[in-house]
Design a protein around this motif. Structure first.
Motif, PDB file in Angstrom:
ATOM      1  N   ASN A  64       0.811  -1.225   0.000  1.00 56.67           N
ATOM      2  CA  ASN A  64       0.000   0.000   0.000  1.00 56.67           C
ATOM      3  C   ASN A  64       0.840   1.270   0.000  1.00 56.67           C
ATOM      4  N   GLY A  65       2.162   1.143  -0.138  1.00 59.82           N
ATOM      5  CA  GLY A  65       3.042   2.305  -0.218  1.00 59.82           C
ATOM      6  C   GLY A  65       3.180   3.062   1.088  1.00 59.82           C
ATOM      7  N   LEU A  66       3.046   2.373   2.208  1.00 63.69           N
ATOM      8  CA  LEU A  66       3.100   3.034   3.508  1.00 63.69           C
ATOM      9  C   LEU A  66       4.463   2.914   4.202  1.00 63.69           C
ATOM     10  N   VAL A  67       5.461   2.383   3.503  1.00 68.48           N
ATOM     11  CA  VAL A  67       6.781   2.189   4.111  1.00 68.48           C
ATOM     12  C   VAL A  67       7.786   3.083   3.392  1.00 68.48           C
ATOM     13  N   GLU A  68       8.494   3.902   4.164  1.00 68.25           N
ATOM     14  CA  GLU A  68       9.529   4.779   3.611  1.00 68.25           C
ATOM     15  C   GLU A  68      10.888   4.128   3.835  1.00 68.25           C
ATOM     16  N   GLY A  69      11.578   3.809   2.752  1.00 59.55           N
ATOM     17  CA  GLY A  69      12.852   3.106   2.816  1.00 59.55           C
ATOM     18  C   GLY A  69      13.893   3.801   3.675  1.00 59.55           C
ATOM     19  N   LYS A  70      13.998   5.115   3.558  1.00 58.51           N
ATOM     20  CA  LYS A  70      15.006   5.862   4.320  1.00 58.51           C
ATOM     21  C   LYS A  70      14.721   5.780   5.828  1.00 58.51           C
ATOM     22  N   ALA A  71      13.470   5.874   6.191  1.00 60.75           N
ATOM     23  CA  ALA A  71      13.102   5.793   7.610  1.00 60.75           C
ATOM     24  C   ALA A  71      13.349   4.395   8.155  1.00 60.75           C
ATOM     25  N   VAL A  72      13.142   3.376   7.324  1.00 66.12           N
ATOM     26  CA  VAL A  72      13.348   1.993   7.760  1.00 66.12           C
ATOM     27  C   VAL A  72      14.788   1.781   8.202  1.00 66.12           C
ATOM     28  N   LYS A  73      15.742   2.309   7.448  1.00 60.22           N
ATOM     29  CA  LYS A  73      17.159   2.129   7.797  1.00 60.22           C
ATOM     30  C   LYS A  73      17.465   2.674   9.192  1.00 60.22           C
ATOM     31  N   TRP A  74      16.995   3.874   9.476  1.00 64.36           N
ATOM     32  CA  TRP A  74      17.248   4.476  10.785  1.00 64.36           C
ATOM     33  C   TRP A  74      16.507   3.738  11.897  1.00 64.36           C
ATOM     34  N   CYS A  75      15.279   3.361  11.633  1.00 68.78           N
ATOM     35  CA  CYS A  75      14.483   2.666  12.651  1.00 68.78           C
ATOM     36  C   CYS A  75      15.058   1.292  12.979  1.00 68.78           C
ATOM     37  N   VAL A  76      15.528   0.581  11.956  1.00 64.69           N
ATOM     38  CA  VAL A  76      16.118  -0.736  12.194  1.00 64.69           C
ATOM     39  C   VAL A  76      17.397  -0.596  13.002  1.00 64.69           C
ATOM     40  N   ALA A  77      18.250   0.340  12.631  1.00 63.41           N
ATOM     41  CA  ALA A  77      19.503   0.540  13.362  1.00 63.41           C
ATOM     42  C   ALA A  77      19.240   0.899  14.830  1.00 63.41           C
ATOM     43  N   ALA A  78      18.354   1.847  15.050  1.00 64.74           N
ATOM     44  CA  ALA A  78      18.030   2.249  16.423  1.00 64.74           C
ATOM     45  C   ALA A  78      17.324   1.125  17.167  1.00 64.74           C
ATOM     46  N   GLY A  79      16.449   0.412  16.493  1.00 64.90           N
ATOM     47  CA  GLY A  79      15.703  -0.673  17.121  1.00 64.90           C
ATOM     48  C   GLY A  79      16.585  -1.821  17.567  1.00 64.90           C
ATOM     49  N   VAL A  80      17.563  -2.186  16.743  1.00 59.09           N
ATOM     50  CA  VAL A  80      18.473  -3.275  17.111  1.00 59.09           C
ATOM     51  C   VAL A  80      19.283  -2.886  18.340  1.00 59.09           C
ATOM     52  N   LEU A  81      19.846  -1.701  18.324  1.00 61.65           N
ATOM     53  CA  LEU A  81      20.670  -1.259  19.462  1.00 61.65           C
ATOM     54  C   LEU A  81      19.866  -1.168  20.752  1.00 61.65           C
ATOM     55  N   THR A  82      18.704  -0.541  20.695  1.00 61.95           N
ATOM     56  CA  THR A  82      17.922  -0.378  21.920  1.00 61.95           C
ATOM     57  C   THR A  82      17.301  -1.693  22.379  1.00 61.95           C
ATOM     58  N   SER A  83      16.988  -2.589  21.451  1.00 62.67           N
ATOM     59  CA  SER A  83      16.434  -3.894  21.837  1.00 62.67           C
ATOM     60  C   SER A  83      17.458  -4.719  22.612  1.00 62.67           C
ATOM     61  N   VAL A  84      18.678  -4.718  22.138  1.00 62.26           N
ATOM     62  CA  VAL A  84      19.733  -5.465  22.836  1.00 62.26           C
ATOM     63  C   VAL A  84      19.966  -4.865  24.221  1.00 62.26           C
ATOM     64  N   ALA A  85      20.061  -3.548  24.288  1.00 61.81           N
ATOM     65  CA  ALA A  85      20.274  -2.887  25.580  1.00 61.81           C
ATOM     66  C   ALA A  85      19.100  -3.151  26.527  1.00 61.81           C
ATOM     67  N   ALA A  86      17.888  -3.060  26.022  1.00 62.73           N
ATOM     68  CA  ALA A  86      16.704  -3.292  26.858  1.00 62.73           C
ATOM     69  C   ALA A  86      16.617  -4.739  27.327  1.00 62.73           C
ATOM     70  N   ALA A  87      17.028  -5.678  26.485  1.00 62.03           N
ATOM     71  CA  ALA A  87      16.997  -7.092  26.873  1.00 62.03           C
ATOM     72  C   ALA A  87      17.944  -7.346  28.044  1.00 62.03           C
ATOM     73  N   PHE A  88      19.138  -6.784  27.980  1.00 65.74           N
ATOM     74  CA  PHE A  88      20.086  -6.945  29.081  1.00 65.74           C
ATOM     75  C   PHE A  88      19.570  -6.270  30.351  1.00 65.74           C
ATOM     76  N   LEU A  89      18.980  -5.105  30.204  1.00 69.34           N
ATOM     77  CA  LEU A  89      18.438  -4.388  31.352  1.00 69.34           C
ATOM     78  C   LEU A  89      17.256  -5.145  31.960  1.00 69.34           C
ATOM     79  N   ALA A  90      16.352  -5.640  31.132  1.00 69.64           N
ATOM     80  CA  ALA A  90      15.174  -6.357  31.626  1.00 69.64           C
ATOM     81  C   ALA A  90      15.554  -7.640  32.353  1.00 69.64           C
ATOM     82  N   ALA A  91      16.615  -8.291  31.911  1.00 73.08           N
ATOM     83  CA  ALA A  91      17.050  -9.538  32.558  1.00 73.08           C
ATOM     84  C   ALA A  91      17.540  -9.293  33.978  1.00 73.08           C
ATOM     85  N   ARG A  92      17.929  -8.074  34.278  1.00 69.53           N
ATOM     86  CA  ARG A  92      18.438  -7.740  35.608  1.00 69.53           C
ATOM     87  C   ARG A  92      17.418  -7.017  36.484  1.00 69.53           C
ATOM     88  N   MET A  93      16.222  -6.798  35.943  1.00 68.22           N
ATOM     89  CA  MET A  93      15.199  -6.060  36.684  1.00 68.22           C
ATOM     90  C   MET A  93      14.285  -7.007  37.440  1.00 68.22           C
TER      91      MET A  93
END
Length: 120
Positions: A64-93
């Motif tokens: 449906n043309g609702l995905v912007e390629g440029k935004a995907v790159k930034w979101c994936v990069a930020a999402g991977v980094l914050t997901s890993v950090a959050a997983a380590f933090l959640a395991a200790r909470m």
């Protein structure tokens, strides 16, 4: 009967996820409040659930043309980094604190959606 209710809850939250409503959050609530699943196990189930539901929703959004390629790159990069950090933090909470923080987050998002004005 419990299996029928569990399948119905999974089906309903899967359909809602496809519409972008946040079925994963609803699934977490069902698992922890009604099915008696622990917070960490419910989180793991939710991740598996997301892996199953996300491709269909992504395909629909791309079609449906609702995905912007440029935004995907930034979101994936930020999402991977914050997901890993959050997983380590959640395991200790503490699980109770994690559950409360998630509840506050859901209340915040819900209130924000209810009070948001439509652009038009």
């Amino acid at each position: 009967m419990r299996a029928v209710i569990a399948v119905a809850a999974g089906l309903l939250t899967g359909i809602l996820s496809g519409f972008g409503i946040g079925g994963g959050s609803l699934l977490l609530l069902y698992l922890t409040l009604f099915a008696g699943v622990g917070q960490y196990q419910a989180g793991g189930i939710n991740l598996l659930y997301f892996i199953a539901c996300a491709p269909a929703a992504l395909w629909s959004h791309i079609k449906n043309g609702l995905v912007e390629g440029k935004a995907v790159k930034w979101c994936v990069a930020a999402g991977v980094l914050t997901s890993v950090a959050a997983a380590f933090l959640a395991a200790r909470m503490d699980t109770d604190w994690l559950r409360r923080a998630f509840g506050v987050f859901l209340l915040y998002v819900g209130a924000k959606e209810l009070l948001a004005k439509e652009k038009g």
